[in-house]
Enzyme design. Structure first.
Site, mmCIF file in Angstrom:
data_model
loop_
_atom_site.group_PDB
_atom_site.id
_atom_site.type_symbol
_atom_site.label_atom_id
_atom_site.label_comp_id
_atom_site.label_asym_id
_atom_site.label_seq_id
_atom_site.Cartn_x
_atom_site.Cartn_y
_atom_site.Cartn_z
ATOM 1 N N THR A 184 -5.015 -5.775 18.163
ATOM 2 C CA THR A 184 -4.906 -6.552 16.928
ATOM 3 C C THR A 184 -4.675 -7.994 17.335
ATOM 4 O OG1 THR A 184 -3.961 -4.727 15.662
ATOM 5 C CG2 THR A 184 -3.593 -6.916 14.780
ATOM 6 N N ARG A 212 -10.508 5.409 8.829
ATOM 7 C CA ARG A 212 -9.077 5.160 9.056
ATOM 8 C C ARG A 212 -8.763 3.682 8.825
ATOM 9 N NH1 ARG A 212 -6.021 1.663 12.715
ATOM 10 N NH2 ARG A 212 -4.022 2.663 13.132
ATOM 11 N N VAL A 213 -7.694 3.411 8.135
ATOM 12 C CA VAL A 213 -7.235 2.030 7.935
ATOM 13 C C VAL A 213 -5.823 1.914 8.501
ATOM 14 C CG1 VAL A 213 -6.602 0.290 6.225
ATOM 15 C CG2 VAL A 213 -8.675 1.658 5.915
ATOM 16 N N GLY A 214 -5.608 0.888 9.306
ATOM 17 C CA GLY A 214 -4.287 0.687 9.902
ATOM 18 C C GLY A 214 -3.444 -0.274 9.086
ATOM 19 N N THR A 235 1.365 -6.172 15.551
ATOM 20 C CA THR A 235 0.395 -5.503 16.418
ATOM 21 C C THR A 235 1.039 -4.247 16.972
ATOM 22 O OG1 THR A 235 -0.748 -5.599 18.550
ATOM 23 C CG2 THR A 235 1.087 -7.109 18.264
ATOM 24 N N THR A 237 1.020 0.399 16.903
ATOM 25 C CA THR A 237 0.568 1.676 16.346
ATOM 26 C C THR A 237 0.641 1.592 14.822
ATOM 27 O OG1 THR A 237 2.838 2.422 16.700
ATOM 28 C CG2 THR A 237 1.211 3.078 18.340
ATOM 29 N N GLY A 238 -0.495 1.327 14.208
ATOM 30 C CA GLY A 238 -0.547 0.941 12.805
ATOM 31 C C GLY A 238 0.159 1.874 11.846
HETATM 32 N N1 GLY Z 1 -2.215 -2.275 14.469
HETATM 33 C C1 GLY Z 1 -3.589 -2.128 14.308
HETATM 34 C C2 GLY Z 1 -4.003 -0.813 13.856
HETATM 35 O O1 GLY Z 1 -3.258 0.154 14.020
HETATM 36 O O2 GLY Z 1 -5.081 -0.694 13.342
#
Ligand code: GLY
Length: 331
Positions: A184, A212-214, A235, A237-238
């Site tokens: 990110t 998938r959306v973070g 930034t 683990t979304g």
């Molecule tokens: N932090 C970015 C994502 O998990 O997509």
């Protein structure tokens, strides 16, 4: 007012052993180029909003980072990008998610914000909106880089989904590092008028499910700005940042508990995120121009520049190791 910009190019298991001297030079030069763009705008009296837009635009253009060109691959071998932006003065915000043909998702997010009808547009609707706004579209091959392709192939071969970025250099040497890296890009700024802004953009995580959306395009999760507290770009683990509303939580701790920026960041990044398995970091600036860049991973590509001041970049975790003193390096 002490105008300042801070940027990140992703957090992860980035150790000195992972990067050759040449790779480190490339990353630092790229961060310097990004800082120059944002700093120049602030020095000319430009807005924090314009400074973070320019910085994230430059990060999206750089193939080293997981946003725009250089984005990671989905499980299907495609690219789906997310971005968001927020104005701390008005709380106006805009975001796009799951876009596959926009060269610069951050410019689309900015247009969504300026349009004002909506905050988040996704998929084909977001792309049609951006096309109508005259933004540049690209063929899917535009995002391709050899490093991300190799990373995705490796993830497929090993059957590990959710592989995070910034591992390409180290995969060959340290396959156990798979899954411990994340990406990110983002920027936060305070301008001479005292306004804050934040922007975030990403390709997500390697081998992610299609659709998938973070956290990055979710206002409050991966991006937040409020002149009353702070501007924050995350930034990591979304999914964990979404569950904590991490970016908003930093500002909430400041507003409701009266905490200083550094204390709020420490609680979110070093206590609340690890408690639910969250890896990564964030960059934040408050209305006084205090900058914090905490991360609980091994490293985070990052940089900071004050209007009229020196630019500095860093990659690794500060430690008592002998080389730590030289880590924050004038760019
Ligand atoms: N932090 C970015 C994502 O998990 O997509």
């Amino acid at each position: 007012m002490n105008a300042v910009i801070a940027i990140h190019g992703g957090a992860g298991t980035i150790t000195r052993e992972d990067l050759s001297a040449a790779q480190e030079r490339d990353y630092r030069a790229a961060l310097e180029h990004v800082l120059l763009g944002g700093q120049g705008i602030l020095e000319r009296g430009g807005s924090a909003l314009d400074a973070v837009t320019e910085a994230v635009f430059r990060l999206e253009e750089c193939p080293l980072f997981n946003a725009g060109k250089g984005a990671v691959f989905t499980h299907a071998g495609t690219h789906e990008l997310d971005a968001s932006i927020m104005d701390g003065r008005s709380l106006a915000a805009g975001a796009v998610a799951c876009v596959k043909s926009l060269r610069n998702p951050i410019l689309a997010a900015r247009r969504v914000m300026e349009d004002g009808r909506h905050v988040l547009l996704v998929g084909e609707g977001a792309e049609a909106f951006a096309r109508d706004a005259g933004l540049e579209t690209v063929a899917p091959g535009y995002y391709f880089t050899e490093a991300r392709y190799a990373q995705w192939r490796r993830a497929l071969a090993e059957g590990r989904s959710g592989l995070l970025d910034h591992d390409a250099q180290a995969l060959a040497a340290r396959p156990e590092a798979i899954g411990a890296r994340m990406g990110t890009v983002g920027a936060v700024a305070l301008d001479a008028q005292g306004n804050l802004a934040a922007a975030t953009s990403t390709g997500g995580v390697t081998d992610k499910c299609v659709g998938r959306v973070g956290d990055s395009p979710l206002i409050g999760a991966g991006c937040y700005a409020n002149n009353r507290s702070a501007a924050v770009s995350c930034t990591g683990t979304g999914e964990t940042f979404i569950r904590l509303l991490a970016a908003y939580d930093v500002g909430a701790l400041m507003e409701y508990r009266g905490l200083a920026l550094a204390d709020a960041c420490e609680i979110v990044v070093m206590q609340k995120l690890p408690a639910i398995g969250g890896l990564g970091g964030l960059i934040a600036v408050d209305a006084q121009g205090t900058v914090c860049m905490p991360f609980n991973s091994e490293g985070m590509y990052r940089g900071e520049a004050r209007a009229g001041g020196a630019r500095a970049t860093a990659i690794y975790r500060p430690s008592a190791a002998p080389r730590a003193a030289e880590e924050w390096r004038p760019a």
